[in-house]
Write a protein that holds these residues in place. Structure first.
Motif, PDB file in Angstrom:
ATOM      1  N   UNK A  47     -23.040   4.350  22.791  1.00 14.26           N
ATOM      2  CA  UNK A  47     -24.403   4.034  22.629  1.00 14.26           C
ATOM      3  C   UNK A  47     -24.806   3.091  24.002  1.00 14.26           C
ATOM      4  N   UNK A  48     -24.022   2.294  24.569  1.00 14.76           N
ATOM      5  CA  UNK A  48     -24.305   1.506  25.845  1.00 14.76           C
ATOM      6  C   UNK A  48     -24.635   2.486  26.849  1.00 14.76           C
ATOM      7  N   UNK A  49     -23.840   3.441  27.124  1.00 13.35           N
ATOM      8  CA  UNK A  49     -23.824   4.472  28.302  1.00 13.35           C
ATOM      9  C   UNK A  49     -25.145   5.437  28.040  1.00 13.35           C
ATOM     10  N   UNK A  50     -25.404   5.870  26.939  1.00 12.46           N
ATOM     11  CA  UNK A  50     -26.639   6.695  26.491  1.00 12.46           C
ATOM     12  C   UNK A  50     -27.719   6.042  26.766  1.00 12.46           C
ATOM     13  N   UNK A  51     -27.792   4.746  26.296  1.00 16.45           N
ATOM     14  CA  UNK A  51     -29.133   3.798  26.332  1.00 16.45           C
ATOM     15  C   UNK A  51     -29.233   3.309  27.935  1.00 16.45           C
ATOM     16  N   UNK A  52     -28.492   3.046  28.614  1.00 20.36           N
ATOM     17  CA  UNK A  52     -28.803   2.858  29.811  1.00 20.36           C
ATOM     18  C   UNK A  52     -29.151   4.091  30.909  1.00 20.36           C
ATOM     19  N   UNK A  53     -28.373   5.081  30.296  1.00 14.52           N
ATOM     20  CA  UNK A  53     -28.699   6.383  31.263  1.00 14.52           C
ATOM     21  C   UNK A  53     -30.211   6.747  30.747  1.00 14.52           C
ATOM     22  N   UNK A  54     -30.515   6.491  29.785  1.00 15.33           N
ATOM     23  CA  UNK A  54     -31.849   7.363  29.219  1.00 15.33           C
ATOM     24  C   UNK A  54     -33.113   6.543  29.593  1.00 15.33           C
ATOM     25  N   UNK A  55     -32.962   5.363  29.844  1.00 17.87           N
ATOM     26  CA  UNK A  55     -34.079   4.326  29.969  1.00 17.87           C
ATOM     27  C   UNK A  55     -34.267   3.850  31.323  1.00 17.87           C
ATOM     28  N   UNK A  56     -35.239   4.293  32.195  1.00 18.66           N
ATOM     29  CA  UNK A  56     -35.338   3.681  33.421  1.00 18.66           C
ATOM     30  C   UNK A  56     -35.573   2.287  33.904  1.00 18.66           C
ATOM     31  N   UNK A  57     -35.934   1.516  32.752  1.00 14.79           N
ATOM     32  CA  UNK A  57     -35.862   0.120  33.108  1.00 14.79           C
ATOM     33  C   UNK A  57     -34.365  -0.382  33.134  1.00 14.79           C
TER      34      UNK A  57
END
Length: 331
Positions: A47-57
């Motif tokens: 979830x950490x990896x997906x969240x960071x990769x998917x959000x440009x912020x």
């Protein structure tokens, strides 16, 4: 004598992982506990990896290193826990000599790489707090990639000598490993060809590389704390230091368990205690790291919650859209 050792060595084509054999009545319970921890560790770090990769912020150096750390934690549990689960539920406690050496090598790579990644993250926090005006210039994309690559490369290279030596040892005492994975310390107790060279290399590597990474982290935080204390308001000090509180917590957890597992006095050494401490080292840290970063970082927590909600409601959204499409075509 050498011929006898060689003969006994060639007989050891596989090892028997004893795991928690001293607790026969708790095998099923232990299986369920480790299975839950494994699934939660994988889920949290993915979830950490997906969240960071998917959000440009979140595309910043701090979160870039967090992705590397989360991937590393996935490797940690995947290298060791699946085989432990097989031992606990199916009594499949045999592992080939080659698989054992590979498992030991990958585990040691993960341990060393984490130390260097935490050092890179400490450097990132030092630049962000002590040199904020030059942060984007110093911590550019190229520098971040180089720091990550160097961390992984050192991790893969500096454990190779010890693993090579232990793989060439004569195991004529027993093939039963009193541990839940192929730990080097446990294998060294089975060797009858002498482990002085391995112990010396471990000592040298620990001093030159392990202590160096820890010392660099300490130096970084000395400068960070010094800079924070110079801020005028308590609110500013708290806000500034909170940006590295997650990293500091992970560092203390990592080095605390590392010291407990590997740097205890020989007189206090116990294989059962070592197994207990290693359980914390291998399973609890990968489980806690995503929680520490998500709970202590407001921005990551908010975006992570949105990602989870989208994941949970995605089947319902797809179903709803499908129904609307079907209705539209019927009309």
């Amino acid at each position: 004598m050498e011929e006898i050792l060689q003969m006994n060595y060639t007989d050891v084509t596989e090892f028997i992982i004893l795991a928690f054999f001293e607790l026969p009545e708790m095998q099923l319970l232990l299986f369920l506990v480790f299975l839950i921890i494994y699934v939660m560790s994988l889920t949290g770090n993915l979830l950490i990896i997906i969240t960071v990769c998917s959000d440009s912020h979140l595309h910043s150096p701090m979160f870039f290193f967090l992705i590397n750390l989360s991937f590393l934690e996935i490797c940690y549990v995947t290298v060791t826990v699946p085989k432990l689960l097989a031992v606990l539920i199916a009594q499949n406690n045999s592992i080939s000599f080659t698989q054992c050496i590979i498992q030991m090598y990958l585990f040691m790579v993960c341990t060393d790489t984490e130390a260097y990644l935490l050092t890179a993250m400490a450097y990132d926090r030092y630049i962000a707090i002590c040199k904020p005006l030059h942060y984007t210039i110093i911590m550019n994309k190229k520098v971040c990639i180089i720091l990550a690559i160097v961390s992984w490369m050192i991790g893969f290279l500096d454990v190779a000598p010890q693993v090579t030596l232990i793989s060439q040892s004569f195991f004529c005492k027993s093939n039963e490993i009193n541990h839940f994975f192929c730990d080097m310390t446990a294998l060294m107790t089975l060797s009858c060809s002498g482990t002085t060279a391995i112990e010396n290399i471990n000592y040298i590597v620990g001093i030159l590389l392990g202590s160096t990474s820890f010392l660099l982290i300490i130096i970084s935080y000395v400068y960070i704390i010094s800079t924070v204390l110079k801020l005028h308001s308590a609110k500013s000090r708290h806000k500034t230091f909170s940006t590295c509180s997650s990293h500091l917590t992970v560092v203390l957890l990592f080095y605390g368990t590392t010291v407990a597992v590997y740097l205890r006095p020989q007189s206090a050494y116990s294989m059962n205690l070592n197994k207990l401490l290693t359980v914390v080292y291998i399973t609890v840290i990968p489980l806690f790291n995503p929680l520490i970063y998500s709970l202590r970082n407001k921005e990551l927590k908010e975006i992570l919650c949105k990602t989870i909600r989208r994941t949970i409601f995605l089947p319902e959204i797809i179903k709803c859209c499908t129904q609307h499409l079907v209705t539209a075509f019927q009309r």
